[in-house]
Write a protein that holds these residues in place. Structure first.
Motif, PDB file in Angstrom:
ATOM      1  N   ASP A  29      -9.765 -38.100 -46.522  1.00 19.98           N
ATOM      2  CA  ASP A  29     -10.469 -39.681 -46.711  1.00 19.98           C
ATOM      3  C   ASP A  29      -9.224 -39.757 -48.177  1.00 19.98           C
ATOM      4  O   ASP A  29      -9.899 -39.412 -48.871  1.00 19.98           O
ATOM      5  CB  ASP A  29     -11.549 -39.277 -46.864  1.00 19.98           C
ATOM      6  CG  ASP A  29     -12.713 -40.352 -47.320  1.00 19.98           C
ATOM      7  OD1 ASP A  29     -12.013 -41.534 -47.387  1.00 19.98           O
ATOM      8  OD2 ASP A  29     -13.627 -40.688 -48.072  1.00 19.98           O
ATOM      9  N   THR A  30      -8.071 -40.235 -47.496  1.00 19.81           N
ATOM     10  CA  THR A  30      -7.486 -41.316 -48.858  1.00 19.81           C
ATOM     11  C   THR A  30      -6.685 -42.975 -48.620  1.00 19.81           C
ATOM     12  O   THR A  30      -7.060 -42.746 -47.042  1.00 19.81           O
ATOM     13  CB  THR A  30      -6.784 -40.288 -49.290  1.00 19.81           C
ATOM     14  OG1 THR A  30      -5.935 -40.432 -50.530  1.00 19.81           O
ATOM     15  CG2 THR A  30      -5.120 -39.632 -48.104  1.00 19.81           C
ATOM     16  N   ASN A  31      -6.078 -42.842 -48.912  1.00 25.47           N
ATOM     17  CA  ASN A  31      -5.334 -44.257 -48.769  1.00 25.47           C
ATOM     18  C   ASN A  31      -3.846 -44.545 -49.440  1.00 25.47           C
ATOM     19  O   ASN A  31      -3.819 -43.981 -50.422  1.00 25.47           O
ATOM     20  CB  ASN A  31      -6.533 -45.313 -49.112  1.00 25.47           C
ATOM     21  CG  ASN A  31      -6.457 -45.462 -50.365  1.00 25.47           C
ATOM     22  OD1 ASN A  31      -6.040 -45.880 -51.250  1.00 25.47           O
ATOM     23  ND2 ASN A  31      -8.372 -44.848 -50.407  1.00 25.47           N
ATOM     24  N   GLU A  33      -2.829 -46.841 -50.661  1.00 20.14           N
ATOM     25  CA  GLU A  33      -3.054 -47.375 -52.626  1.00 20.14           C
ATOM     26  C   GLU A  33      -3.429 -46.425 -53.195  1.00 20.14           C
ATOM     27  O   GLU A  33      -3.103 -45.753 -54.629  1.00 20.14           O
ATOM     28  CB  GLU A  33      -4.095 -48.458 -52.756  1.00 20.14           C
ATOM     29  CG  GLU A  33      -4.301 -49.478 -53.250  1.00 20.14           C
ATOM     30  CD  GLU A  33      -5.494 -49.399 -54.311  1.00 20.14           C
ATOM     31  OE1 GLU A  33      -6.493 -48.691 -54.263  1.00 20.14           O
ATOM     32  OE2 GLU A  33      -4.801 -49.843 -55.775  1.00 20.14           O
ATOM     33  N   TRP A  34      -4.357 -45.307 -53.080  1.00 22.24           N
ATOM     34  CA  TRP A  34      -5.001 -44.881 -54.447  1.00 22.24           C
ATOM     35  C   TRP A  34      -3.733 -43.737 -54.527  1.00 22.24           C
ATOM     36  O   TRP A  34      -3.601 -43.001 -55.738  1.00 22.24           O
ATOM     37  CB  TRP A  34      -5.890 -43.360 -53.846  1.00 22.24           C
ATOM     38  CG  TRP A  34      -7.233 -42.732 -54.335  1.00 22.24           C
ATOM     39  CD1 TRP A  34      -7.797 -43.543 -55.380  1.00 22.24           C
ATOM     40  CD2 TRP A  34      -6.352 -41.312 -54.765  1.00 22.24           C
ATOM     41  NE1 TRP A  34      -8.432 -41.534 -56.375  1.00 22.24           N
ATOM     42  CE2 TRP A  34      -6.923 -41.416 -55.922  1.00 22.24           C
ATOM     43  CE3 TRP A  34      -5.184 -40.493 -55.111  1.00 22.24           C
ATOM     44  CZ2 TRP A  34      -6.732 -39.790 -56.316  1.00 22.24           C
ATOM     45  CZ3 TRP A  34      -5.283 -39.313 -55.219  1.00 22.24           C
ATOM     46  CH2 TRP A  34      -6.282 -38.924 -56.372  1.00 22.24           C
ATOM     47  N   ILE A  35      -2.786 -42.859 -53.404  1.00 24.78           N
ATOM     48  CA  ILE A  35      -2.421 -42.047 -53.675  1.00 24.78           C
ATOM     49  C   ILE A  35      -1.181 -42.851 -54.923  1.00 24.78           C
ATOM     50  O   ILE A  35      -1.174 -42.176 -55.564  1.00 24.78           O
ATOM     51  CB  ILE A  35      -1.305 -41.610 -52.460  1.00 24.78           C
ATOM     52  CG1 ILE A  35      -2.833 -40.514 -51.519  1.00 24.78           C
ATOM     53  CG2 ILE A  35      -0.162 -40.508 -52.673  1.00 24.78           C
ATOM     54  CD1 ILE A  35      -1.879 -40.728 -50.318  1.00 24.78           C
ATOM     55  N   ARG A 153      -7.877 -33.133 -50.289  1.00 27.74           N
ATOM     56  CA  ARG A 153      -7.662 -34.790 -50.518  1.00 27.74           C
ATOM     57  C   ARG A 153      -7.193 -34.373 -51.531  1.00 27.74           C
ATOM     58  O   ARG A 153      -5.964 -35.373 -52.124  1.00 27.74           O
ATOM     59  CB  ARG A 153      -8.698 -35.344 -50.774  1.00 27.74           C
ATOM     60  CG  ARG A 153      -9.467 -36.166 -51.171  1.00 27.74           C
ATOM     61  CD  ARG A 153     -10.041 -37.287 -51.041  1.00 27.74           C
ATOM     62  NE  ARG A 153     -11.113 -37.352 -51.444  1.00 27.74           N
ATOM     63  CZ  ARG A 153     -12.306 -38.346 -52.113  1.00 27.74           C
ATOM     64  NH1 ARG A 153     -11.643 -39.063 -51.374  1.00 27.74           N
ATOM     65  NH2 ARG A 153     -12.966 -38.717 -53.114  1.00 27.74           N
ATOM     66  N   SER A 154      -7.446 -33.697 -52.793  1.00 27.05           N
ATOM     67  CA  SER A 154      -7.405 -33.454 -53.824  1.00 27.05           C
ATOM     68  C   SER A 154      -6.034 -32.878 -54.428  1.00 27.05           C
ATOM     69  O   SER A 154      -5.456 -33.225 -55.414  1.00 27.05           O
ATOM     70  CB  SER A 154      -8.216 -32.924 -55.340  1.00 27.05           C
ATOM     71  OG  SER A 154      -8.498 -31.421 -54.873  1.00 27.05           O
ATOM     72  N   THR A 155      -5.722 -32.175 -53.478  1.00 31.33           N
ATOM     73  CA  THR A 155      -4.160 -31.525 -53.794  1.00 31.33           C
ATOM     74  C   THR A 155      -2.802 -31.155 -52.813  1.00 31.33           C
ATOM     75  O   THR A 155      -2.246 -31.802 -52.895  1.00 31.33           O
ATOM     76  CB  THR A 155      -4.296 -29.749 -53.408  1.00 31.33           C
ATOM     77  OG1 THR A 155      -4.796 -29.483 -52.195  1.00 31.33           O
ATOM     78  CG2 THR A 155      -5.345 -29.249 -54.811  1.00 31.33           C
ATOM     79  N   ALA A 191      -6.445 -22.769 -63.639  1.00 31.87           N
ATOM     80  CA  ALA A 191      -6.593 -24.117 -63.479  1.00 31.87           C
ATOM     81  C   ALA A 191      -5.463 -25.037 -61.925  1.00 31.87           C
ATOM     82  O   ALA A 191      -5.585 -25.651 -61.289  1.00 31.87           O
ATOM     83  CB  ALA A 191      -5.781 -25.487 -64.460  1.00 31.87           C
ATOM     84  N   ILE A 192      -4.442 -24.335 -61.953  1.00 30.33           N
ATOM     85  CA  ILE A 192      -3.776 -24.351 -60.835  1.00 30.33           C
ATOM     86  C   ILE A 192      -3.610 -22.839 -60.040  1.00 30.33           C
ATOM     87  O   ILE A 192      -2.733 -22.357 -60.909  1.00 30.33           O
ATOM     88  CB  ILE A 192      -2.557 -24.755 -61.182  1.00 30.33           C
ATOM     89  CG1 ILE A 192      -2.016 -26.083 -62.021  1.00 30.33           C
ATOM     90  CG2 ILE A 192      -1.722 -25.117 -59.486  1.00 30.33           C
ATOM     91  CD1 ILE A 192      -0.921 -26.527 -61.996  1.00 30.33           C
ATOM     92  N   ILE A 193      -4.332 -22.672 -59.087  1.00 29.99           N
ATOM     93  CA  ILE A 193      -4.168 -21.401 -58.685  1.00 29.99           C
ATOM     94  C   ILE A 193      -3.939 -21.039 -56.969  1.00 29.99           C
ATOM     95  O   ILE A 193      -4.561 -21.683 -56.715  1.00 29.99           O
ATOM     96  CB  ILE A 193      -5.094 -20.467 -59.169  1.00 29.99           C
ATOM     97  CG1 ILE A 193      -4.778 -19.286 -58.878  1.00 29.99           C
ATOM     98  CG2 ILE A 193      -6.344 -21.173 -58.972  1.00 29.99           C
ATOM     99  CD1 ILE A 193      -6.010 -18.169 -60.100  1.00 29.99           C
ATOM    100  N   LEU A 218      -7.801 -28.110 -60.679  1.00 25.96           N
ATOM    101  CA  LEU A 218      -8.500 -28.588 -61.113  1.00 25.96           C
ATOM    102  C   LEU A 218      -7.474 -29.774 -61.895  1.00 25.96           C
ATOM    103  O   LEU A 218      -6.825 -29.821 -63.224  1.00 25.96           O
ATOM    104  CB  LEU A 218      -8.866 -27.500 -62.494  1.00 25.96           C
ATOM    105  CG  LEU A 218      -9.741 -26.777 -62.135  1.00 25.96           C
ATOM    106  CD1 LEU A 218     -10.400 -26.267 -63.858  1.00 25.96           C
ATOM    107  CD2 LEU A 218     -10.903 -26.882 -61.445  1.00 25.96           C
ATOM    108  N   GLY A 219      -6.930 -30.949 -61.283  1.00 25.24           N
ATOM    109  CA  GLY A 219      -6.432 -31.964 -61.045  1.00 25.24           C
ATOM    110  C   GLY A 219      -6.574 -32.869 -63.024  1.00 25.24           C
ATOM    111  O   GLY A 219      -5.135 -32.383 -63.616  1.00 25.24           O
ATOM    112  N   SER A 220      -7.485 -32.718 -62.546  1.00 24.61           N
ATOM    113  CA  SER A 220      -7.716 -34.141 -64.429  1.00 24.61           C
ATOM    114  C   SER A 220      -7.195 -33.233 -65.789  1.00 24.61           C
ATOM    115  O   SER A 220      -6.836 -33.032 -66.876  1.00 24.61           O
ATOM    116  CB  SER A 220      -8.529 -34.695 -64.474  1.00 24.61           C
ATOM    117  OG  SER A 220      -9.956 -34.108 -63.972  1.00 24.61           O
ATOM    118  N   GLU A 221      -7.648 -31.454 -65.771  1.00 25.47           N
ATOM    119  CA  GLU A 221      -7.463 -30.771 -66.291  1.00 25.47           C
ATOM    120  C   GLU A 221      -5.987 -30.688 -66.365  1.00 25.47           C
ATOM    121  O   GLU A 221      -5.815 -30.530 -67.804  1.00 25.47           O
ATOM    122  CB  GLU A 221      -8.189 -29.510 -66.084  1.00 25.47           C
ATOM    123  CG  GLU A 221      -8.903 -28.488 -67.216  1.00 25.47           C
ATOM    124  CD  GLU A 221      -9.573 -27.863 -67.308  1.00 25.47           C
ATOM    125  OE1 GLU A 221      -9.025 -26.508 -66.592  1.00 25.47           O
ATOM    126  OE2 GLU A 221     -10.506 -28.235 -67.249  1.00 25.47           O
TER     127      GLU A 221
END
Ligand code: UT7
Length: 356
Positions: A29-31, A33-35, A153-155, A191-193, A218-221
């Motif tokens: 669920d992405t698009n 424009e967001w990316i 979708r976050s990665t 945070a990235i693992i 943890l993207g925003s961190e």
């Protein structure tokens, strides 16, 4: 007499398969424009099923050797920076050396995530400056597509595959590394693992079922830390070179997120014409990102002999690195070298079977 380590050859390889943001929107669920707005990424390259980390490396390395006109048998050392090796054991560098015909070269892999190429450049330079070796190949390479959770979708929208290589050669001429800074902070471990597949969580049915062999972030961190640390590493490398931002002719930053690059540009007042960006084509290729950007900066006439280039990267660990180099090679050598080109497979715009 001082021995310097000059970059005399360079090359890159990007797999031919292009995965666009629209392709990804069919998986999660992405698009587009967001990316594009959040990252600057429009498409990324995905290795074919039969492509390996060694193969990507060899393609980039052959170009680097062709540009320099060096016989692989003359190589003393092959350093492969990657967090996506062919196997946990043995090292990919050894396979790369064999495939190249680097019959007398030593080889080791280096794991510093997205900062790996700069760690490799610093290591290779030290081997040359110490007098131990004369010809050192430094490769940054990743097949991250094999370590992504294609339902997250976050990665899965962020990363791509590719390789970049440089050849360092001993010289008594001035140039090469003018200053560098390497950084690590294990406090960022979570945070990235990739949580499983190592000795803490060996592979089991349960780890596979829980998709623990894929990248969790943890993207925003990470974003906040990266934005600050990229600036700090840039300054530390410049201090080590006795230079300021104004002395730099071209900035080659790790291509993780266009917003991070813009934020560092804003912090130091760096204009766009001095900042090379290719994230829109490749996404975040981790250890391959800086050398691929360097090679494309050279190919697009951004670099000439005597220019000072500042490269900065940040990645999992956390790790970070900055290096200022004085460029000495004639960029047109890449065009003259027989068999050499910036290797870009003809783009194929269909959804990657490998990724589904
Ligand atoms: O190379 C190693 C270093 N790595 C990095 O430097 C990456 C650093 N981090 C980043 O680049 C950014 O944090 C991301 C691009 C990963 C995410 O951007 P963000 O602005 O920090 O977004 P967010 O994680 O705060 O998420 C915002 C929203 C969330 O929805 P809600 O909770 O606000 O409703 C997410 O669920 O965006 C949502 N989201 C998405 N929406 C559409 C997350 N991923 C996607 C997606 N498509 N692919």
């Amino acid at each position: 007499m001082t021995t310097n380590a000059l970059i005399t050859g360079w090359g890159m390889y990007a797999p031919s398969h292009v995965m666009t943001n629209d392709d990804l929107a069919k998986l999660v669920d992405t698009n587009d424009e967001w990316i594009v707005t959040r990252t600057g990424i429009r498409e990324r390259r995905i290795a074919a099923d039969d492509e390996t980390t060694t193969m990507l490396s060899v393609n980039a390395a052959r170009d680097a050797l062709a540009v320099a006109g060096l016989d692989p048998a003359e190589l003393d050392l092959v350093i492969v920076a990657t967090c996506t090796p062919d196997y946990p054991l043995p090292a990919t560098s050894v396979l790369v050396a064999s495939e190249l015909g680097a019959t007398r070269a030593a080889g080791f892999d280096l794991q510093a995530a997205c900062s790996g190429f700069l760690y490799g450049l610093a290591s290779g330079t030290s081997f040359v400056r110490s007098g131990m070796y004369r010809n050192v190949l430094v490769i940054g390479v990743e097949i991250l597509s094999r370590f992504l959770d294609w339902s997250d979708r976050s990665t899965c929208v962020l990363f791509g595959d590719g390789a970049g290589a440089v050849l360092l050669q001993a010289s008594d001429q001035p140039g090469g590394m003018l200053g560098f800074d390497l950084f690590s902070d294990g406090g960022g471990c979570e945070a990235i693992i990739v949580p499983a597949g190592g000795s803490i969580n060996p592979a089991s049915h349960a780890t596979v079922d829980a998709r623990q062999h894929t990248i969790k972030m943890l993207g925003s961190e990470v974003y906040k830390y990266a934005t600050r640390q990229m600036g700090e590493s840039a300054l530390a490398a410049l201090r080590s070179a006795g230079m300021t931002v104004d002395d730099v002719d071209q900035f080659v930053f790790h291509q993780a997120n266009l917003r991070i690059i813009h934020s560092v540009q804003k912090q130091f007042g760096i204009p766009d014409e001095k900042t090379f960006v290719n994230i829109e084509k490749y996404g975040n290729t981790s250890a391959a990102s800086v050398p691929m950007a360097l090679v494309e900066a050279i190919a697009s006439d951004r670099v000439k002999p005597g220019d000072r280039i500042l490269m900065v990267a940040f990645g999992a660990g956390y790790t970070a690195g900055g290096a200022v180099i004085e460029w000495t090679a004639d960029p047109s050598r890449a065009l003259l070298a027989p068999g050499s080109q910036t290797r870009l497979g003809e783009p194929q715009r269909t959804l990657a079977d490998a990724a589904v």
